[in-house]
Each structure stands twice: as C-alpha cells, then as structure tokens.
Design an enzyme around this catalytic site. Structure first.
Site, PDB file in Angstrom:
ATOM      1  N   ARG A 176       0.824  -1.228   0.000  1.00 15.65           N
ATOM      2  CA  ARG A 176       0.000   0.000   0.000  1.00 15.65           C
ATOM      3  C   ARG A 176       0.852   1.270   0.000  1.00 15.65           C
ATOM      4  O   ARG A 176       0.513   2.267   0.637  1.00 15.65           O
ATOM      5  CB  ARG A 176      -0.975   0.034   1.194  1.00 15.65           C
ATOM      6  CG  ARG A 176      -1.932  -1.111   1.266  1.00 15.65           C
ATOM      7  CD  ARG A 176      -2.881  -1.210   0.075  1.00 15.65           C
ATOM      8  NE  ARG A 176      -3.546  -2.483   0.128  1.00 15.65           N
ATOM      9  CZ  ARG A 176      -3.088  -3.585  -0.479  1.00 15.65           C
ATOM     10  NH1 ARG A 176      -2.001  -3.553  -1.237  1.00 15.65           N
ATOM     11  NH2 ARG A 176      -3.724  -4.716  -0.368  1.00 15.65           N
ATOM     12  N   SER A 226     -10.739  -0.969   3.412  1.00  8.92           N
ATOM     13  CA  SER A 226     -10.029  -1.176   4.681  1.00  8.92           C
ATOM     14  C   SER A 226      -9.579   0.163   5.249  1.00  8.92           C
ATOM     15  O   SER A 226      -8.910   0.934   4.561  1.00  8.92           O
ATOM     16  CB  SER A 226      -8.799  -2.059   4.462  1.00  8.92           C
ATOM     17  OG  SER A 226      -9.227  -3.343   4.094  1.00  8.92           O
ATOM     18  N   GLU A 296      -4.896   3.275   6.547  1.00  4.56           N
ATOM     19  CA  GLU A 296      -4.683   3.079   5.106  1.00  4.56           C
ATOM     20  C   GLU A 296      -5.369   4.213   4.340  1.00  4.56           C
ATOM     21  O   GLU A 296      -4.849   4.709   3.351  1.00  4.56           O
ATOM     22  CB  GLU A 296      -5.250   1.724   4.655  1.00  4.56           C
ATOM     23  CG  GLU A 296      -5.097   1.529   3.155  1.00  4.56           C
ATOM     24  CD  GLU A 296      -5.505   0.154   2.656  1.00  4.56           C
ATOM     25  OE1 GLU A 296      -5.291  -0.838   3.369  1.00  4.56           O
ATOM     26  OE2 GLU A 296      -6.041   0.096   1.535  1.00  4.56           O
TER      27      GLU A 296
END
Ligand SMILES: Cc1cc2nc3c(=O)[nH]c(=O)nc-3n(C[C@H](O)[C@H](O)[C@H](O)COP(=O)(O)OP(=O)(O)OC[C@H]3O[C@@H](n4cnc5c(N)ncnc54)[C@H](O)[C@@H]3O)c2cc1C
Length: 303
Positions: A176, A226, A296
């Site tokens: 990520r 998420s 995130e």
C-alpha cells in the site's frame, strides 16, 4: 481574487467542468467531505496541464483525487483546487500483452477488458472500485497480488504541467505504498503487462474473487474499504475483533459487523465521527493486542 472569479476565469480556459464550492461528499465512496473551493474535471491531458498551470499562476494548493474510494475528506473541505482524474483520462488500449490505460480508467473495467483480451494478472482488480491512478499511488492489491507488479511504465505530469515517463525499474512499490505518492506528481497514465491465459479461466478466478467480496464486505453501505493497513503477518480486521471493537458506533459511523476493518456510514456520518472512531479503535487494539494500527485511508483537506 475571490474563488468565484477564479472559477469563472478557469472555466473559460478549459473544456472540462469547473465547480465552485463543490461538496466533496459527492466524490468520496464514504459520502463524507465538505466543500472544495474549486473542483476541476479535466476532459483530457491538455485540460489537466492548463488547470495545473492556472493553479501555479494563482498560487492555489492542488489536491488530486481519483474515484475517492480511499479518502477521508475533512468536514471543512479542501482549500484551493481539487483535480478529479476521471472519464476524461480513461482510455484503455490493448495490443498483444500490453495494456495502455489512462489514470482515470476504472479498475473493474480494466480487469474486464484484460479478461476479454485473454490477459491474466488483473483479476484481483475487478472488485476494487478505484481508478488506475489511485491504484498506482496506493499500490492497490488483493488476493496476493498488487498493481505495482504489472507496471512497465508510468506517465506522470508535474505541477508545472510537464510530462515525464518513469520506467518500471525507476519505480518502487511496497505494501500500500508507492514512490508515486510524492506530492508534486500526478499520474496521467500507465503501461501494464499481462500474461496470456484462457478467457474462461481468467473469468472463473475473477468471479470467485468477486463472490468472496460480496460475502465478506458490507457493500450496501458507503465505506472506504479497509480503514487500517494490515500489520506485518496479521490482519487489522482480526485484531479489531479481538479487541472487542466490532459494531462500536460513533454518531453515524459504525465498525461493520460483517468486516471489522470496514467502517460504514449509516447515513449522514462526518469526518469528525470517523476520526473519533478511528482513535477509539486504535486505542483499544493497542491496549488489548499491543499493536498500533496505521491508517490506510488518506486524509485530505482542512482537518
Ligand atoms: C468497497 C471497497 C473495496 C476496496 N478494496 C480494496 C482492495 O481490495 N485493495 C486495495 O488496495 N484497496 C481497496 N480499496 C481502496 C481503494 O479502492 C484503492 O486504494 C484504490 O486504488 C484507490 O483509488 P481511487 O481512484 O479511489 O483513489 P482516491 O481514493 O481518489 O485517492 C487515493 C490517493 O491517491 C491519490 N491519487 C488518486 N489519483 C491520483 C492520480 N491520478 N495522480 C496522483 N495521485 C492520485 C490521492 O491524492 C490519494 O492520496 C477498496 C475500497 C472500497 C470502497
């Protein structure tokens, strides 16, 4: 110069739409976010360059968004110019094993076109609702794959409107994370490489991944996927459940009973409520499991 004057002036110089005091809740999958002073939807790369040059000339801060599926935008909104990379830069061309895609192309469409062309490797993107540009910046991934692995070249624009090309070996991607997340670069397009495979087999894998998502994700409510990154070797959702946070609620934001790392907007939720629930979950997980969860979702705007 006032924002409404800037708006009128900019609208005269570009083909795409320019909006003034535009609610960002219209552009985020969480349906949260106050007004952007100016929001520009470039119709092509030339429009993008014009908008960037205009912003630089008037010393306006620039914020880039794609499909807004990984964003928490402040209730007070975003000052300066927001550029939404969308349908104006969304072409997809396929030749042999190579796919050229504009940054605004939707990932599910890219995955479907790759499948139809008999190119494997893109199946995991079918259920990720972002754009190609957002996926490259976030190094979006699922099912053990990440978009960075498919990249051959990335075409970017700097804030002065100049185009640059990065080859795969000049780029770094991690979980990520990508070097493209630098503040002064806009992803305009990408060249990706797939592996030839039978269409039926690609389709089967894609449908399996999509079915799993429908079972495990609360897609009926606005959400941003998420909320936290998975800590190394563990899953944020598992830790959130273990810490007893499942279903806790702050205002209209709730930790999803279906997927603990998805926080759903039950209707009218605010960024303030998201921040409060994020803090509570982080504290409870740290207390019970000794792990500090890291966001995130990307915070944008005037917090
Ligand atoms: C239901 C759901 C499921 C999801 N599942 C997954 C998943 O399985 N895996 C996963 O990794 N993510 C997942 N996500 C999160 C999200 O879809 C991805 O991170 C996606 O890649 C973000 O793309 P976007 O276009 O929406 O980017 P945005 O959310 O608009 O932006 C994300 C970041 O990228 C920057 N950015 C966007 N476009 C550009 C550009 N062209 N140039 C420069 N910077 C840019 C923004 O400034 C911001 O910092 C999910 C989200 C939802 C809502």
């Amino acid at each position: 110069m006032t924002n409404s004057v800037l708006h009128a002036q900019l609208q005269r110089s570009i083909k795409g739409q320019v909006c003034f005091s535009e609610p960002m809740s219209k552009y985020t999958s969480w349906r949260i976010g106050g007004p952007a002073d100016l929001l520009v939807k470039p119709r092509d790369e030339e429009d993008l360059r014009q908008a960037l040059v205009y912003a630089q000339h008037h010393a306006l801060p620039v914020t880039i968004i794609g499909n807004g599926t990984n964003l928490l935008v402040a209730d007070r909104g975003i000052r300066g110019m927001v550029i939404k990379i969308g349908p104006g830069l969304a072409n997809i061309e396929i030749h042999n094993h190579i796919i050229r895609a504009g940054a605004g192309a939707p990932l599910p469409l890219l995955a479907r076109k790759a499948m139809q062309a008999g190119l494997a490797g893109f199946e995991f993107l079918a259920g990720i609702p972002g754009s190609v540009g957002g996926a490259l910046v976030m190094n979006a991934g699922a099912n053990g794959c990440a978009v960075g692995e498919l990249v051959r070249q990335v075409i970017v624009c700097d804030y002065a409107g100049n185009s640059l090309i990065f080859e795969a070996d000049e780029l770094t991607f991690a979980y990520r994370q990508s070097c493209l997340a630098r503040r002064n670069i806009i992803v305009a397009g990408v060249v990706l490489e797939g592996k030839p495979d039978r269409v039926e087999e690609i389709k089967e894998r894609m449908e399996l991944y999509l079915a799993r998502r429908r079972q495990t994700q609360p897609l009926e409510y606005p959400n941003a996927g998420s909320v936290f990154k998975n800590p190394p070797g563990d899953s944020a959702g598992r830790l959130i459940e273990l810490a007893g946070c499942k279903e806790i609620r702050v205002g209209n934001i709730q930790v999803s009973p279906r997927h603990a790392n998805f926080f759903v907007n039950l209707g009218g939720g605010t960024a303030g409520e998201v921040l409060e629930i994020v803090q509570r979950v982080q504290n409870m997980v740290e207390e019970k499991c000794g792990v500090k969860l890291v966001l995130e979702v990307q915070k944008l705007g005037d917090f």
